[in-house]
Design a protein around this motif. Sequence first.
Motif, short mmCIF file in Angstrom:
data_model
loop_
_atom_site.label_atom_id
_atom_site.label_comp_id
_atom_site.label_asym_id
_atom_site.label_seq_id
_atom_site.Cartn_x
_atom_site.Cartn_y
_atom_site.Cartn_z
N ARG A 82 8.31 -12.54 -24.71
CA ARG A 82 8.68 -12.17 -26.07
C ARG A 82 9.99 -11.37 -26.09
N SER A 83 10.67 -11.40 -27.22
CA SER A 83 12.01 -10.80 -27.34
C SER A 83 12.02 -9.29 -27.17
N LEU A 104 11.89 -8.10 -23.62
CA LEU A 104 13.13 -8.47 -22.93
C LEU A 104 14.25 -7.48 -23.26
N ILE A 105 14.35 -7.12 -24.54
CA ILE A 105 15.37 -6.14 -24.95
C ILE A 105 15.09 -4.80 -24.31
#
Length: 228
Positions: free
Chosen positions: A197-198, A201-202
Amino acid sequence: MGGGGGGGGNGGNGGDGNCFSATSLVDLVDGTQILMKDLKVGQGLITLDENGTLKETTFLGWLHRDTKQEASFLVITTSNGYQITLTPDHIIWVGSGMRFAHNVKIGDLLYARDGSLNPVTAIREIMSSGIFSPLTTDSTILVDGILASCFAASSFNTADPDKVDIYQRQAHICFGPVRAMPWILENENSQGKDGIRSFPLILKSAVGLMTGAFSWEETKKETTVAVI
């Protein structure tokens, strides 16, 4: 911080493979068990608090989900017959604190769903397909009747094995925005899709940029050379 990862001591913070297996079971608040892979956003789950008391928590979504990825898992068995299957760099509750799964030893005490502490009697390694890394509001979860974290080691920052408790607390804080706004991690449309999921990752990238700034990181020991 948190999520999946690789091997050794530096897994993948946000998901490169540090997860639970496709056969892992979780406890719902109604007393039934379902396969972790079948969880739906917003479902109520059972976990344990720091005193070993049952409490309700909520499934917020996946940090990493991949139904086909093959990974190496540790199968840890306790004296009461429970078995938990998780990747080596995933965090599990041992005795009064947290430890990476690959640091668990025979005789270590793990929390069971009834709050009891049960010694580890066997540890073996297997290969299996399917990896699932869930996030709950408490950042902990009962998996196959054993208390575990939702997090794993970081691929960019080497965590001190003696400071996993600190790592766990700071990872929980970092996912505060998800607890406030679950939709930034997952929704009903995305929950069945594979991938990292984003948000994790960020977060993984941000934590990597601050390598050396965290109290839970392992410090390199300086060697002194005697001058004769």
